[in-house]
Scaffold this motif. Structure first.
Motif, PDB file in Angstrom:
ATOM      1  N   LYS A 138       0.807  -1.215   0.000  1.00 40.41           N
ATOM      2  CA  LYS A 138       0.000   0.000   0.000  1.00 40.41           C
ATOM      3  C   LYS A 138       0.844   1.271   0.000  1.00 40.41           C
ATOM      4  O   LYS A 138       0.313   2.366  -0.220  1.00 40.41           O
ATOM      5  N   GLU A 142      -0.181   2.878  -4.878  1.00 43.95           N
ATOM      6  CA  GLU A 142      -1.384   3.415  -4.237  1.00 43.95           C
ATOM      7  C   GLU A 142      -1.090   4.699  -3.472  1.00 43.95           C
ATOM      8  O   GLU A 142      -1.941   5.587  -3.367  1.00 43.95           O
ATOM      9  N   ARG A 274      -8.580  -5.270  -4.151  1.00 45.96           N
ATOM     10  CA  ARG A 274      -7.732  -4.222  -4.710  1.00 45.96           C
ATOM     11  C   ARG A 274      -7.185  -4.534  -6.094  1.00 45.96           C
ATOM     12  O   ARG A 274      -6.847  -3.616  -6.845  1.00 45.96           O
ATOM     13  N   ARG A 308      -3.891  -1.523  -9.784  1.00 47.03           N
ATOM     14  CA  ARG A 308      -4.361  -0.488  -8.858  1.00 47.03           C
ATOM     15  C   ARG A 308      -4.497   0.876  -9.514  1.00 47.03           C
ATOM     16  O   ARG A 308      -4.625   1.888  -8.841  1.00 47.03           O
TER      17      ARG A 308
END
Length: 353
Positions: A138, A142, A274, A308
Protein backbone atom coordinates in the motif's frame (compact mmCIF):
# COMPACT_ATOMS: atom_id res chain seq x y z
CA UNK A 1 19.73 7.41 -33.28
CA UNK A 2 19.63 7.40 -29.49
CA UNK A 3 23.01 5.78 -28.92
CA UNK A 4 24.00 8.09 -26.07
CA UNK A 5 20.70 7.45 -24.30
CA UNK A 6 21.11 3.69 -24.80
CA UNK A 7 24.63 3.70 -23.35
CA UNK A 8 23.49 5.84 -20.44
CA UNK A 9 20.50 3.55 -19.78
CA UNK A 10 22.81 0.55 -19.63
CA UNK A 11 25.12 2.33 -17.20
CA UNK A 12 22.15 3.42 -15.10
CA UNK A 13 20.85 -0.14 -14.89
CA UNK A 14 24.24 -1.38 -13.77
CA UNK A 15 24.30 1.24 -11.01
CA UNK A 16 20.79 0.30 -9.87
CA UNK A 17 21.72 -3.37 -9.64
CA UNK A 18 24.45 -2.46 -7.13
CA UNK A 19 21.89 -0.77 -4.84
CA UNK A 20 19.72 -3.39 -3.11
CA UNK A 21 16.03 -2.42 -3.24
CA UNK A 22 13.97 -5.30 -1.92
CA UNK A 23 10.35 -4.25 -1.43
CA UNK A 24 9.97 -1.84 1.51
CA UNK A 25 13.76 -1.25 1.45
CA UNK A 26 13.97 1.03 -1.61
CA UNK A 27 15.18 4.14 0.21
CA UNK A 28 18.78 4.19 -1.06
CA UNK A 29 17.71 3.46 -4.63
CA UNK A 30 15.12 6.26 -4.42
CA UNK A 31 17.83 8.62 -3.14
CA UNK A 32 20.08 7.67 -6.04
CA UNK A 33 17.38 8.12 -8.69
CA UNK A 34 16.35 11.46 -7.21
CA UNK A 35 19.91 12.73 -7.53
CA UNK A 36 20.34 11.20 -11.01
CA UNK A 37 17.20 12.87 -12.41
CA UNK A 38 17.90 16.16 -10.62
CA UNK A 39 21.35 16.33 -12.17
CA UNK A 40 19.63 16.15 -15.57
CA UNK A 41 17.38 19.08 -14.89
CA UNK A 42 14.17 17.50 -13.59
CA UNK A 43 12.34 18.53 -10.44
CA UNK A 44 11.68 15.28 -8.57
CA UNK A 45 8.78 14.83 -6.17
CA UNK A 46 8.88 12.08 -3.57
CA UNK A 47 6.08 10.23 -1.79
CA UNK A 48 7.72 7.85 0.70
CA UNK A 49 9.95 5.77 -1.63
CA UNK A 50 7.97 6.65 -4.78
CA UNK A 51 9.18 9.32 -7.21
CA UNK A 52 7.55 11.39 -9.92
CA UNK A 53 8.34 14.29 -12.18
CA UNK A 54 6.59 16.11 -15.01
CA UNK A 55 7.92 17.11 -18.40
CA UNK A 56 8.14 20.88 -18.93
CA UNK A 57 5.09 22.73 -20.22
CA UNK A 58 2.33 20.98 -18.27
CA UNK A 59 -1.15 22.28 -19.19
CA UNK A 60 -4.36 21.23 -17.44
CA UNK A 61 -6.28 21.39 -20.71
CA UNK A 62 -4.23 18.59 -22.30
CA UNK A 63 -4.50 14.83 -21.68
CA UNK A 64 -1.77 13.33 -19.51
CA UNK A 65 0.26 10.16 -20.06
CA UNK A 66 2.00 8.41 -17.15
CA UNK A 67 5.16 6.41 -17.79
CA UNK A 68 5.50 4.03 -14.86
CA UNK A 69 7.74 1.22 -13.71
CA UNK A 70 8.89 0.00 -10.32
CA UNK A 71 12.26 0.22 -8.62
CA UNK A 72 11.87 -2.62 -6.10
CA UNK A 73 12.95 -6.25 -6.51
CA UNK A 74 12.17 -9.59 -4.97
CA UNK A 75 14.69 -11.19 -2.64
CA UNK A 76 17.38 -13.16 -4.52
CA UNK A 77 16.56 -16.84 -4.82
CA UNK A 78 19.09 -19.66 -4.40
CA UNK A 79 21.17 -20.71 -7.38
CA UNK A 80 22.91 -17.52 -8.48
CA UNK A 81 26.31 -18.17 -10.06
CA UNK A 82 27.44 -14.62 -9.26
CA UNK A 83 26.61 -11.92 -6.72
CA UNK A 84 23.05 -10.83 -7.68
CA UNK A 85 23.91 -7.24 -6.74
CA UNK A 86 27.03 -7.14 -8.86
CA UNK A 87 26.23 -6.52 -12.55
CA UNK A 88 27.90 -9.04 -14.81
CA UNK A 89 28.01 -8.59 -18.58
CA UNK A 90 28.81 -11.35 -21.08
CA UNK A 91 27.78 -12.24 -24.64
CA UNK A 92 25.50 -9.24 -24.93
CA UNK A 93 23.61 -10.07 -21.72
CA UNK A 94 23.58 -8.17 -18.44
CA UNK A 95 23.03 -10.30 -15.32
CA UNK A 96 21.84 -8.93 -12.00
CA UNK A 97 18.87 -8.94 -9.64
CA UNK A 98 16.06 -6.86 -11.12
CA UNK A 99 17.76 -6.45 -14.48
CA UNK A 100 14.77 -7.95 -16.28
CA UNK A 101 12.03 -7.22 -13.73
CA UNK A 102 11.82 -4.36 -14.10
CA UNK A 103 15.13 -2.47 -14.15
CA UNK A 104 15.44 -2.46 -17.92
CA UNK A 105 11.88 -1.16 -18.34
CA UNK A 106 12.52 1.53 -15.75
CA UNK A 107 15.74 2.74 -17.36
CA UNK A 108 14.23 2.70 -20.86
CA UNK A 109 11.16 4.65 -19.73
CA UNK A 110 13.38 7.20 -17.98
CA UNK A 111 15.30 7.75 -21.20
CA UNK A 112 12.13 7.87 -23.31
CA UNK A 113 10.76 10.46 -20.87
CA UNK A 114 13.90 12.56 -21.28
CA UNK A 115 13.84 12.34 -25.09
CA UNK A 116 10.12 13.11 -25.39
CA UNK A 117 10.39 15.98 -22.92
CA UNK A 118 12.68 17.79 -25.33
CA UNK A 119 10.01 18.03 -28.04
CA UNK A 120 6.53 19.61 -27.97
CA UNK A 121 3.77 17.02 -27.57
CA UNK A 122 -0.03 17.26 -27.60
CA UNK A 123 -0.12 15.67 -24.14
CA UNK A 124 1.44 16.13 -20.73
CA UNK A 125 4.03 13.55 -19.74
CA UNK A 126 4.59 12.28 -16.21
CA UNK A 127 7.31 9.87 -15.08
CA UNK A 128 6.27 7.80 -12.06
CA UNK A 129 8.67 5.39 -10.33
CA UNK A 130 6.93 3.19 -7.79
CA UNK A 131 8.00 1.09 -4.82
CA UNK A 132 6.56 -2.10 -3.28
CA UNK A 133 5.25 -3.43 -6.61
CA UNK A 134 6.54 -6.92 -5.94
CA UNK A 135 4.47 -7.21 -2.75
CA UNK A 136 1.49 -5.14 -3.93
CA UNK A 137 2.24 -2.91 -0.97
CA UNK A 138 0.00 0.00 0.00
CA UNK A 139 3.02 2.31 0.20
CA UNK A 140 3.77 1.83 -3.49
CA UNK A 141 1.69 2.97 -6.45
CA UNK A 142 -1.38 3.41 -4.24
CA UNK A 143 0.49 6.03 -2.22
CA UNK A 144 1.88 7.70 -5.35
CA UNK A 145 -1.30 8.07 -7.42
CA UNK A 146 -3.07 10.62 -5.18
CA UNK A 147 -0.09 12.96 -5.59
CA UNK A 148 -0.31 12.93 -9.39
CA UNK A 149 -2.47 15.11 -11.62
CA UNK A 150 -5.35 13.34 -13.43
CA UNK A 151 -4.04 10.62 -15.75
CA UNK A 152 -5.64 9.66 -19.07
CA UNK A 153 -3.28 6.82 -20.04
CA UNK A 154 -0.77 4.78 -18.06
CA UNK A 155 2.11 3.00 -19.77
CA UNK A 156 3.45 0.37 -17.36
CA UNK A 157 6.96 -0.94 -17.95
CA UNK A 158 7.21 -4.68 -17.33
CA UNK A 159 8.98 -7.45 -19.27
CA UNK A 160 6.64 -8.17 -22.21
CA UNK A 161 9.23 -8.52 -24.99
CA UNK A 162 7.98 -5.07 -26.07
CA UNK A 163 4.64 -6.55 -27.09
CA UNK A 164 1.60 -4.61 -25.82
CA UNK A 165 -0.31 -6.41 -23.07
CA UNK A 166 -3.76 -5.00 -23.81
CA UNK A 167 -5.36 -6.94 -20.95
CA UNK A 168 -4.08 -8.18 -17.59
CA UNK A 169 -5.64 -10.63 -15.17
CA UNK A 170 -6.63 -9.45 -11.73
CA UNK A 171 -6.28 -11.45 -8.53
CA UNK A 172 -8.46 -12.23 -5.53
CA UNK A 173 -7.40 -14.58 -2.73
CA UNK A 174 -10.13 -16.30 -0.73
CA UNK A 175 -9.87 -17.85 2.72
CA UNK A 176 -12.53 -20.54 3.08
CA UNK A 177 -13.65 -22.28 6.28
CA UNK A 178 -15.85 -25.34 6.70
CA UNK A 179 -17.09 -26.27 10.18
CA UNK A 180 -17.91 -29.77 11.45
CA UNK A 181 -18.04 -31.46 14.83
CA UNK A 182 -15.14 -33.19 16.56
CA UNK A 183 -15.42 -36.88 17.47
CA UNK A 184 -13.37 -40.04 18.01
CA UNK A 185 -12.17 -41.52 14.71
CA UNK A 186 -12.61 -45.07 16.05
CA UNK A 187 -16.35 -44.56 16.53
CA UNK A 188 -18.98 -43.19 14.20
CA UNK A 189 -18.96 -39.82 15.92
CA UNK A 190 -18.71 -36.20 14.90
CA UNK A 191 -19.08 -34.47 11.57
CA UNK A 192 -15.94 -34.51 9.41
CA UNK A 193 -15.18 -30.98 8.17
CA UNK A 194 -12.86 -32.36 5.46
CA UNK A 195 -15.63 -34.41 3.93
CA UNK A 196 -17.97 -31.42 4.05
CA UNK A 197 -15.31 -29.28 2.29
CA UNK A 198 -14.90 -31.70 -0.63
CA UNK A 199 -18.11 -30.53 -2.32
CA UNK A 200 -17.02 -26.89 -2.30
CA UNK A 201 -13.47 -27.75 -3.36
CA UNK A 202 -14.89 -29.66 -6.31
CA UNK A 203 -17.04 -26.65 -7.20
CA UNK A 204 -13.98 -24.40 -7.27
CA UNK A 205 -12.20 -26.97 -9.46
CA UNK A 206 -14.93 -27.35 -12.06
CA UNK A 207 -17.10 -24.23 -12.17
CA UNK A 208 -16.69 -21.92 -15.17
CA UNK A 209 -17.96 -18.36 -15.13
CA UNK A 210 -19.75 -17.58 -18.40
CA UNK A 211 -17.80 -14.53 -19.57
CA UNK A 212 -14.75 -15.67 -21.59
CA UNK A 213 -12.01 -13.26 -22.65
CA UNK A 214 -10.31 -13.57 -26.02
CA UNK A 215 -7.10 -12.25 -24.47
CA UNK A 216 -7.25 -13.63 -20.92
CA UNK A 217 -9.43 -16.69 -21.21
CA UNK A 218 -11.83 -17.66 -18.40
CA UNK A 219 -11.78 -16.73 -14.75
CA UNK A 220 -9.46 -19.33 -13.20
CA UNK A 221 -9.99 -20.61 -9.65
CA UNK A 222 -7.38 -22.83 -8.00
CA UNK A 223 -7.40 -24.32 -4.50
CA UNK A 224 -3.78 -23.87 -3.44
CA UNK A 225 -3.66 -24.59 0.32
CA UNK A 226 -5.62 -26.75 2.75
CA UNK A 227 -5.38 -27.30 6.50
CA UNK A 228 -7.44 -29.52 8.79
CA UNK A 229 -7.21 -31.82 11.78
CA UNK A 230 -5.22 -31.89 15.00
CA UNK A 231 -4.29 -35.59 15.26
CA UNK A 232 -4.94 -38.90 13.54
CA UNK A 233 -7.70 -40.18 15.80
CA UNK A 234 -9.84 -37.03 16.03
CA UNK A 235 -12.52 -36.25 13.46
CA UNK A 236 -11.69 -32.67 12.40
CA UNK A 237 -14.19 -29.97 13.24
CA UNK A 238 -12.56 -27.35 10.98
CA UNK A 239 -11.20 -27.46 7.43
CA UNK A 240 -9.66 -24.31 5.98
CA UNK A 241 -8.50 -23.83 2.41
CA UNK A 242 -7.23 -21.01 0.20
CA UNK A 243 -8.42 -20.27 -3.33
CA UNK A 244 -6.40 -18.27 -5.89
CA UNK A 245 -8.83 -16.52 -8.27
CA UNK A 246 -7.44 -15.02 -11.49
CA UNK A 247 -9.91 -12.54 -12.93
CA UNK A 248 -10.53 -11.56 -16.54
CA UNK A 249 -11.65 -8.10 -17.62
CA UNK A 250 -15.37 -8.88 -17.53
CA UNK A 251 -15.56 -9.22 -13.76
CA UNK A 252 -14.71 -7.08 -10.76
CA UNK A 253 -13.41 -8.80 -7.59
CA UNK A 254 -16.54 -7.66 -5.74
CA UNK A 255 -18.89 -9.21 -8.31
CA UNK A 256 -17.00 -12.50 -8.33
CA UNK A 257 -17.00 -12.61 -4.54
CA UNK A 258 -20.76 -12.19 -4.41
CA UNK A 259 -21.32 -14.95 -6.96
CA UNK A 260 -18.89 -17.33 -5.25
CA UNK A 261 -20.27 -16.72 -1.76
CA UNK A 262 -23.75 -17.45 -3.05
CA UNK A 263 -22.70 -20.71 -4.71
CA UNK A 264 -20.75 -22.51 -1.96
CA UNK A 265 -21.70 -23.54 1.55
CA UNK A 266 -18.37 -22.72 3.22
CA UNK A 267 -17.56 -19.43 4.92
CA UNK A 268 -15.69 -17.26 2.38
CA UNK A 269 -13.58 -14.20 3.12
CA UNK A 270 -11.67 -12.18 0.50
CA UNK A 271 -8.29 -10.83 1.55
CA UNK A 272 -8.87 -7.72 -0.58
CA UNK A 273 -10.70 -6.36 -3.61
CA UNK A 274 -7.73 -4.22 -4.71
CA UNK A 275 -6.27 -6.19 -7.61
CA UNK A 276 -8.53 -5.58 -10.56
CA UNK A 277 -8.19 -6.88 -14.08
CA UNK A 278 -7.44 -4.23 -16.69
CA UNK A 279 -7.97 -3.75 -20.41
CA UNK A 280 -7.58 -1.16 -23.15
CA UNK A 281 -9.69 -0.91 -26.29
CA UNK A 282 -8.10 -2.15 -29.50
CA UNK A 283 -8.98 1.11 -31.25
CA UNK A 284 -7.13 3.20 -28.65
CA UNK A 285 -4.54 5.46 -30.35
CA UNK A 286 -1.68 3.94 -28.36
CA UNK A 287 -2.67 0.38 -29.32
CA UNK A 288 -2.96 1.42 -32.96
CA UNK A 289 0.51 3.00 -32.77
CA UNK A 290 1.91 -0.22 -31.27
CA UNK A 291 0.42 -2.30 -34.08
CA UNK A 292 1.74 0.15 -36.69
CA UNK A 293 5.18 -0.34 -35.13
CA UNK A 294 4.93 -4.12 -35.68
CA UNK A 295 3.93 -5.03 -32.14
CA UNK A 296 1.42 -7.84 -31.42
CA UNK A 297 -1.23 -7.33 -28.70
CA UNK A 298 -1.76 -10.10 -26.15
CA UNK A 299 -3.23 -10.78 -22.71
CA UNK A 300 -0.98 -11.06 -19.66
CA UNK A 301 -1.62 -13.54 -16.82
CA UNK A 302 0.78 -11.78 -14.42
CA UNK A 303 0.02 -8.85 -12.12
CA UNK A 304 1.60 -5.41 -12.19
CA UNK A 305 0.89 -1.94 -10.82
CA UNK A 306 -1.84 -1.76 -13.48
CA UNK A 307 -4.11 -3.60 -11.05
CA UNK A 308 -4.36 -0.49 -8.86
CA UNK A 309 -4.62 2.16 -11.57
CA UNK A 310 -8.19 3.49 -12.01
CA UNK A 311 -7.58 4.75 -15.55
CA UNK A 312 -6.79 3.27 -18.96
CA UNK A 313 -3.49 1.36 -18.94
CA UNK A 314 -1.29 -0.82 -21.08
CA UNK A 315 1.76 -2.89 -20.12
CA UNK A 316 4.82 -2.96 -22.39
CA UNK A 317 8.54 -3.27 -21.75
CA UNK A 318 11.82 -5.02 -22.61
CA UNK A 319 12.70 -8.50 -21.42
CA UNK A 320 10.72 -11.67 -20.92
CA UNK A 321 8.47 -12.54 -18.01
CA UNK A 322 9.94 -16.05 -17.79
CA UNK A 323 13.27 -14.57 -16.58
CA UNK A 324 11.67 -12.73 -13.66
CA UNK A 325 12.25 -13.94 -10.08
CA UNK A 326 14.83 -16.50 -11.23
CA UNK A 327 18.47 -17.15 -10.40
CA UNK A 328 20.86 -15.52 -12.88
CA UNK A 329 18.22 -13.06 -14.04
CA UNK A 330 19.37 -11.12 -17.09
CA UNK A 331 18.42 -8.63 -19.77
CA UNK A 332 19.70 -8.73 -23.35
CA UNK A 333 21.42 -5.41 -23.98
CA UNK A 334 19.95 -5.17 -27.47
CA UNK A 335 16.50 -5.27 -25.85
CA UNK A 336 17.34 -2.01 -24.07
CA UNK A 337 18.54 -0.49 -27.33
CA UNK A 338 15.39 -1.53 -29.18
CA UNK A 339 12.99 -0.52 -26.44
CA UNK A 340 14.08 3.09 -26.06
CA UNK A 341 13.57 3.61 -29.79
CA UNK A 342 10.19 1.86 -29.75
CA UNK A 343 8.86 3.82 -26.80
CA UNK A 344 9.80 7.07 -28.53
CA UNK A 345 8.50 5.95 -31.92
CA UNK A 346 5.11 5.02 -30.47
CA UNK A 347 4.73 8.07 -28.22
CA UNK A 348 6.31 10.88 -30.25
CA UNK A 349 3.49 12.82 -31.89
CA UNK A 350 0.79 10.55 -30.44
CA UNK A 351 -2.64 12.18 -30.19
CA UNK A 352 -5.10 11.04 -27.53
CA UNK A 353 -7.85 13.38 -28.69
Amino acid sequence: MYENYYNEATDLLKQLITIPAISREEGKRADFLTAWLSERGFSVNRVQHNLWCAAPGYQKSRPTILLNSHMDTVKPVDGWNTDPHRPYETDGQLFGLGSNDAGASLCCLIQAFRILSAFPQSYNLILGISAEEEITGKNGIEALLPALPPIDLGIVGEPTNMQPAVAEKGLMVLDCSVFGKAGHAARNEGENAIYKALKDIEWFRTYLFPQYSNFLGPVKMTVTQINAGTQHNVVPDLCQFVVDVRINEFYSPERLYEEIAGSVSCDVKARSFRLNSSRIEMDHPFVKACIAAGRVPYGSPTLSDQARMPFTTLKIGPGQSSRSHTANEFIVLEEIHESIGLYVKILDGLSLV
